[in-house]
Each structure stands twice: as structure tokens, then as C-alpha cells.
Design a protein around this motif. Structure first.
Motif, PDB file in Angstrom:
ATOM      1  N   MET A   1      41.160  55.744  70.140  1.00 11.29           N
ATOM      2  CA  MET A   1      41.369  57.187  70.271  1.00 11.29           C
ATOM      3  C   MET A   1      41.329  57.827  68.896  1.00 11.29           C
ATOM      4  O   MET A   1      41.890  57.302  67.938  1.00 11.29           O
ATOM      5  N   LYS A   2      40.629  58.945  68.815  1.00  7.58           N
ATOM      6  CA  LYS A   2      40.583  59.669  67.535  1.00  7.58           C
ATOM      7  C   LYS A   2      41.844  60.537  67.447  1.00  7.58           C
ATOM      8  O   LYS A   2      42.110  61.338  68.341  1.00  7.58           O
ATOM      9  N   HIS A   3      42.575  60.320  66.385  1.00  8.74           N
ATOM     10  CA  HIS A   3      43.799  61.100  66.232  1.00  8.74           C
ATOM     11  C   HIS A   3      43.473  62.519  65.818  1.00  8.74           C
ATOM     12  O   HIS A   3      42.540  62.756  65.061  1.00  8.74           O
ATOM     13  N   SER A   4      44.256  63.455  66.303  1.00 10.04           N
ATOM     14  CA  SER A   4      44.097  64.817  65.798  1.00 10.04           C
ATOM     15  C   SER A   4      45.428  65.320  65.263  1.00 10.04           C
ATOM     16  O   SER A   4      46.509  64.940  65.732  1.00 10.04           O
ATOM     17  N   VAL A   5      45.294  66.144  64.232  1.00 10.02           N
ATOM     18  CA  VAL A   5      46.442  66.536  63.430  1.00 10.02           C
ATOM     19  C   VAL A   5      46.453  68.045  63.267  1.00 10.02           C
ATOM     20  O   VAL A   5      45.414  68.645  62.974  1.00 10.02           O
ATOM     21  N   PHE A   6      47.620  68.652  63.468  1.00 11.05           N
ATOM     22  CA  PHE A   6      47.759  70.088  63.203  1.00 11.05           C
ATOM     23  C   PHE A   6      48.592  70.259  61.939  1.00 11.05           C
ATOM     24  O   PHE A   6      49.629  69.621  61.767  1.00 11.05           O
ATOM     25  N   VAL A   7      48.105  71.129  61.052  1.00 10.63           N
ATOM     26  CA  VAL A   7      48.796  71.382  59.783  1.00 10.63           C
ATOM     27  C   VAL A   7      49.239  72.839  59.826  1.00 10.63           C
ATOM     28  O   VAL A   7      48.406  73.733  60.022  1.00 10.63           O
ATOM     29  N   THR A   8      50.537  73.081  59.659  1.00  4.59           N
ATOM     30  CA  THR A   8      51.055  74.431  59.927  1.00  4.59           C
ATOM     31  C   THR A   8      50.785  75.450  58.819  1.00  4.59           C
ATOM     32  O   THR A   8      51.157  76.603  58.953  1.00  4.59           O
ATOM     33  N   ARG A   9      50.167  75.051  57.720  1.00  2.26           N
ATOM     34  CA  ARG A   9      49.764  75.999  56.674  1.00  2.26           C
ATOM     35  C   ARG A   9      48.790  75.306  55.736  1.00  2.26           C
ATOM     36  O   ARG A   9      48.836  74.080  55.572  1.00  2.26           O
ATOM     37  N   ALA A  10      47.940  76.085  55.087  1.00  2.86           N
ATOM     38  CA  ALA A  10      47.029  75.490  54.115  1.00  2.86           C
ATOM     39  C   ALA A  10      47.864  74.992  52.947  1.00  2.86           C
ATOM     40  O   ALA A  10      48.588  75.766  52.327  1.00  2.86           O
ATOM     41  N   ILE A  11      47.829  73.687  52.667  1.00  2.00           N
ATOM     42  CA  ILE A  11      48.613  73.168  51.547  1.00  2.00           C
ATOM     43  C   ILE A  11      47.666  72.774  50.414  1.00  2.00           C
ATOM     44  O   ILE A  11      46.558  72.329  50.655  1.00  2.00           O
ATOM     45  N   PRO A  12      48.114  73.001  49.158  1.00  2.00           N
ATOM     46  CA  PRO A  12      47.202  72.799  48.035  1.00  2.00           C
ATOM     47  C   PRO A  12      46.923  71.326  47.732  1.00  2.00           C
ATOM     48  O   PRO A  12      47.695  70.447  48.099  1.00  2.00           O
ATOM     49  N   GLU A  21      39.298  62.954  56.262  1.00  2.91           N
ATOM     50  CA  GLU A  21      38.363  61.822  56.228  1.00  2.91           C
ATOM     51  C   GLU A  21      38.644  60.827  57.349  1.00  2.91           C
ATOM     52  O   GLU A  21      37.776  60.057  57.728  1.00  2.91           O
ATOM     53  N   LYS A  22      39.850  60.855  57.882  1.00  2.00           N
ATOM     54  CA  LYS A  22      40.202  59.861  58.903  1.00  2.00           C
ATOM     55  C   LYS A  22      40.345  60.456  60.299  1.00  2.00           C
ATOM     56  O   LYS A  22      40.020  59.813  61.283  1.00  2.00           O
ATOM     57  N   PHE A  23      40.872  61.661  60.354  1.00  3.19           N
ATOM     58  CA  PHE A  23      41.214  62.228  61.662  1.00  3.19           C
ATOM     59  C   PHE A  23      40.664  63.638  61.801  1.00  3.19           C
ATOM     60  O   PHE A  23      40.223  64.242  60.832  1.00  3.19           O
ATOM     61  N   GLU A  24      40.746  64.140  63.008  1.00  4.29           N
ATOM     62  CA  GLU A  24      40.381  65.532  63.254  1.00  4.29           C
ATOM     63  C   GLU A  24      41.549  66.424  62.798  1.00  4.29           C
ATOM     64  O   GLU A  24      42.691  66.155  63.166  1.00  4.29           O
ATOM     65  N   ASN A  67      51.720  63.887  73.062  1.00  7.64           N
ATOM     66  CA  ASN A  67      51.053  62.791  72.340  1.00  7.64           C
ATOM     67  C   ASN A  67      51.586  62.569  70.933  1.00  7.64           C
ATOM     68  O   ASN A  67      51.133  61.686  70.221  1.00  7.64           O
ATOM     69  N   LEU A  68      52.547  63.427  70.540  1.00  5.31           N
ATOM     70  CA  LEU A  68      52.978  63.417  69.144  1.00  5.31           C
ATOM     71  C   LEU A  68      53.614  62.078  68.732  1.00  5.31           C
ATOM     72  O   LEU A  68      54.507  61.567  69.401  1.00  5.31           O
ATOM     73  N   LYS A  69      53.105  61.528  67.621  1.00  8.03           N
ATOM     74  CA  LYS A  69      53.627  60.251  67.115  1.00  8.03           C
ATOM     75  C   LYS A  69      54.360  60.428  65.790  1.00  8.03           C
ATOM     76  O   LYS A  69      55.236  59.650  65.452  1.00  8.03           O
ATOM     77  N   LEU A 313      49.947  57.018  61.729  1.00 11.84           N
ATOM     78  CA  LEU A 313      48.963  57.045  62.821  1.00 11.84           C
ATOM     79  C   LEU A 313      48.170  55.742  62.903  1.00 11.84           C
ATOM     80  O   LEU A 313      47.646  55.392  63.956  1.00 11.84           O
ATOM     81  N   LYS A 314      48.098  55.025  61.777  1.00  8.72           N
ATOM     82  CA  LYS A 314      47.403  53.720  61.819  1.00  8.72           C
ATOM     83  C   LYS A 314      48.304  52.626  62.375  1.00  8.72           C
ATOM     84  O   LYS A 314      47.904  51.475  62.510  1.00  8.72           O
ATOM     85  N   GLY A 315      49.569  52.968  62.617  1.00 11.02           N
ATOM     86  CA  GLY A 315      50.496  51.977  63.167  1.00 11.02           C
ATOM     87  C   GLY A 315      51.275  51.229  62.094  1.00 11.02           C
ATOM     88  O   GLY A 315      51.962  50.256  62.374  1.00 11.02           O
ATOM     89  N   ASP A 316      51.145  51.674  60.828  1.00 11.79           N
ATOM     90  CA  ASP A 316      51.933  51.052  59.761  1.00 11.79           C
ATOM     91  C   ASP A 316      53.215  51.846  59.560  1.00 11.79           C
ATOM     92  O   ASP A 316      53.330  52.985  60.002  1.00 11.79           O
ATOM     93  N   LYS A 317      54.143  51.249  58.800  1.00 12.44           N
ATOM     94  CA  LYS A 317      55.381  51.975  58.509  1.00 12.44           C
ATOM     95  C   LYS A 317      55.099  52.960  57.378  1.00 12.44           C
ATOM     96  O   LYS A 317      54.691  52.565  56.292  1.00 12.44           O
ATOM     97  N   PRO A 318      55.306  54.254  57.613  1.00 15.62           N
ATOM     98  CA  PRO A 318      55.058  55.229  56.542  1.00 15.62           C
ATOM     99  C   PRO A 318      56.021  54.992  55.374  1.00 15.62           C
ATOM    100  O   PRO A 318      57.177  54.616  55.582  1.00 15.62           O
TER     101      PRO A 318
END
Ligand code: GLV
Ligand code: GLV
Length: 330
Positions: A1-12, A21-24, A67-69, A313-318
């Protein structure tokens, strides 16, 4: 499954690019934050969310994001996120500690100096055309910083970095903190700091700086009684969270000369209202929650935020997992 990510503001910086590069990735591109419903609809199918401290991420919102992980917070503080609700739903929460420690400690010091030496008033005085006499014996006299006593409430990463900076000012360092840790050992051994009861710190310190996270134990911990027990010459600095100080009591103390001044980067309500009485007081220096706002640090925070998200999202411990129970329970 291709992960998709929402970012709540443009961050520098390049952090978002790493995620792209990895997700939508869908970025909220407005200078005002999305409200709760906007987050719920834009993040509906997302597995990842990059949040800011102004986004309330509560249980009801999480329930709308099935779906949030992982919620990767772009800040060290995460009092805007209901971590327990996240844990119960198996959602990881991460933050960005470390990189912003020294930047925030620098700002605490900028507020200490600006408040003690009345720098903002002095600037307005000159620009306002009031400088008519070349040199005045009592003009804009403030408080010394060097040789005074600094009281630090909450001696973690940031509190100890503030203490370290006090060394160059020959200050005595007192602190009050929840538990001993390697920061307290370092401050004791290297800076001659002393752990004291809160009452002692409040009555003995010339400058008091807040470095606790906001939670049930710390909310309103500085109220009328605490302000009353400070020296009348005391300066209160807050770069942590506004609500750790009872703002109404602070206004009372500043208006009535119970303390001498305050330097505030944070408020009970942000943005604070224009009619907040604090803004009409000359003995207050204010900033709009810019503790971590250096160009380098805000960019590094984006990278850490991205690394946490990608690992999760890759299943590793952040690397900066706040609720490790979420993994331990698996
Ligand atoms: C800012 O206040 C942060 O928590 O990073
Ligand atoms: C936050 O980073 C703190 O521990 O002070």
C-alpha cells in the motif's frame, strides 16, 4: 500500500521533500491553520500526519482517520495531541526534541536581557523621537543580570541549556524539577547549581525561567500565591507554554509591582488578543511563540519530523517516539 501523508502547513527545509520521495504528500498551503474539520477531510485516508502545535489532535479526530498510523509533530511539545487516545488506537506520536534545545535557550536569554535592560522600550524611545537629552542618569535604568540568581523551573534539555548560558554571567543557579536526571547532575557538577523546593526558588531568584511541559501537574503552577512570593524586583520568563502561568494573576502582579517584569514568548491563548492587558504594560517584552524559530533549526526540525514519519510508516521504531507503549503492546 502506498502511504499518504497530510502536512498541516508548509514547513521550511528539505524534510517534506524526503517524505515526498517515499509517499504521497498533501500539504495545507495556507498561512492560517486548517480547522479540525479540514484536517478530518484532507487526512481522511492518510496513514501519516505531520502536525503543528496549533492543531488539536483529539480522540474524535483520530476516530475520523481510520488508517492513521503516526502523528509526527513538528515541535518538541505535544500538548495539542491526546497521546493516550493515540496509544489506545495504536497510533504512534513523535516529536522533535534536541535540535531546538539551544535555539530555544537562546530565545529565553534574549528575553532575559531584553526585559532586564528594557531594550524594547529603549528602541521605541529612540525611534519615537523622545531622545532629546544626550545622557540621563536615570534614563531607562533596568536590572542587572550578572551576579544575580537564576531560578529554573523544569530542568530538562532546555532548562539546562539556559543554565549553561548563565555561567558567563556569573549567576547563581537554583532549579526546581520533577526528578533527578543527567541534566541535574551536569548542572550541579559543572555549574554549581542547586536543587531547591519551589517556594525557595520563588523567593530567592532574581530571574525565573519556565521550562516545564504543559500537563495536568504544571497547568497554572505559577498563580497569585507564587507571584506574590517572588521578589518585587523579579523577572519572569516564559518560553514553555502559556498555560503554566495563570495569565490573569500575572497581569495583576505586573500591574501592581508584585514583580518587576516579564518576558513572554507564549500565552494562554495563541494568537493572543490585541486587547490582552499584557500588551499595554511597559514592563513586559513579548514575542509570538518563536522559541525554535531560527532558520537552521526550523529546517532541521522538518528533517527530524520526516525521519520519524518515514521510520514509523516503514514499520520501524521512530527515533523520537513519545508513546513507546504503542510498540511494546504489539
Ligand atoms: C515549541 O513550542 C515546541 O514545542 O517545539
Ligand atoms: C524539552 O526539550 C526539554 O526537555 O526541556
Amino acid at each position: 500500500m502506498k502511504h499518504s501523508v497530510f502536512v498541516t502547513r508548509a514547513i521550511p527545509g528539505s524534510g517534506i521533500q524526503m517524505v515526498r520521495e517515499k509517499f504521497e504528500v498533501d500539504v495545507w498551503d495556507n498561512k492560517f491553520p486548517p480547522d479540525r474539520d479540514e484536517i478530518a477531510s484532507r487526512a481522511r485516508n492518510c496513514t501519516g500526519l505531520i502536525s503543528l502545535l496549533s492543531d488539536p489532535i483529539d480522540a474524535a479526530l483520530m476516530d475520523e482517520l481510520p488508517n492513521l498510523k503516526i502523528v509526527s509533530q513538528y515541535a518538541v511539545g505535544y500538548d495539542n495531541i491526546d497521546v493516550q487516545a493515540a496509544t489506545e488506537r495504536g497510533i504512534m506520536v513523535t516529536n522533535t526534541p534536541g535540535v531546538l534545545t539551544d535555539t530555544t535557550a537562546d530565545l529565553a536569554w534574549a528575553l532575559i536581557m531584553a526585559t532586564a535592560r528594557r531594550l524594547v522600550e529603549a528602541d521605541s524611545y529612540v525611534r519615537g523621537g523622545n531622545w532629546k537629552v544626550a545622557w540621563g542618569p536615570s534614563l531607562l535604568t533596568g536590572q542587572d543580570i550578572h551576579g544575580k540568581t537564576l531560578g529554573i523551573i523544569g530542568l530538562g534539555r532546555i532548562g539546562s541549556a539556559v543554565a549553561r548560558r548563565a555561567k558567563g554571567f556569573d549567576m547563581e543557579i537554583l532549579y526546581h524539577t520533577r526528578s533527578r536526571n543527567h541534566y541535574t547532575d551536569e548542572v550541579d557538577d559543572e555549574l554549581g547549581g542547586r536543587s531547591v523546593p519551589l517556594g525557595h526558588l520563588l523567593s530567592e531568584s532574581d530571574i525565573i525561567s519556565m521550562h516545564v511541559p504543559l500537563n495536568e501537574q504544571t497547568e497554572g503552577m505559577i498563580g497569585k500565591d507564587e507571584l506574590f512570593s517572588m521578589k518585587k524586583s523579579a523577572i519572569l520568563i516564559n518560553t514553555s507554554r502559556g498555560a503554566v502561568v495563570d495569565e490573569e494573576s500575572l497581569i495583576w502582579a505586573l500591574q501592581n509591582g508584585e514583580i518587576w517584569g516579564a518576558g513572554l514568548d507564549v500565552f494562554e491563548e495563541e494568537p493572543t488578543q490585541e486587547d490582552n492587558p499584557l500588551l499595554s504594560l511597559n514592563n513586559v517584552v513579548v514575542a509570538p511563540h518563536i522559541g525554535s524559530a531560527s532558520i537552521d533549526t526550523r529546517s532541521k526540525m522538518g528533517i527530524i519530523c520526516a525521519e520519524n514519519l518515514v521510520a514509523g510508516l516503514k514499520g520501524d521504531k521512530p527515533p523520537n517516539l513519545v508513546n513507546r507503549e504503542v510498540i511494546d503492546n504489539d
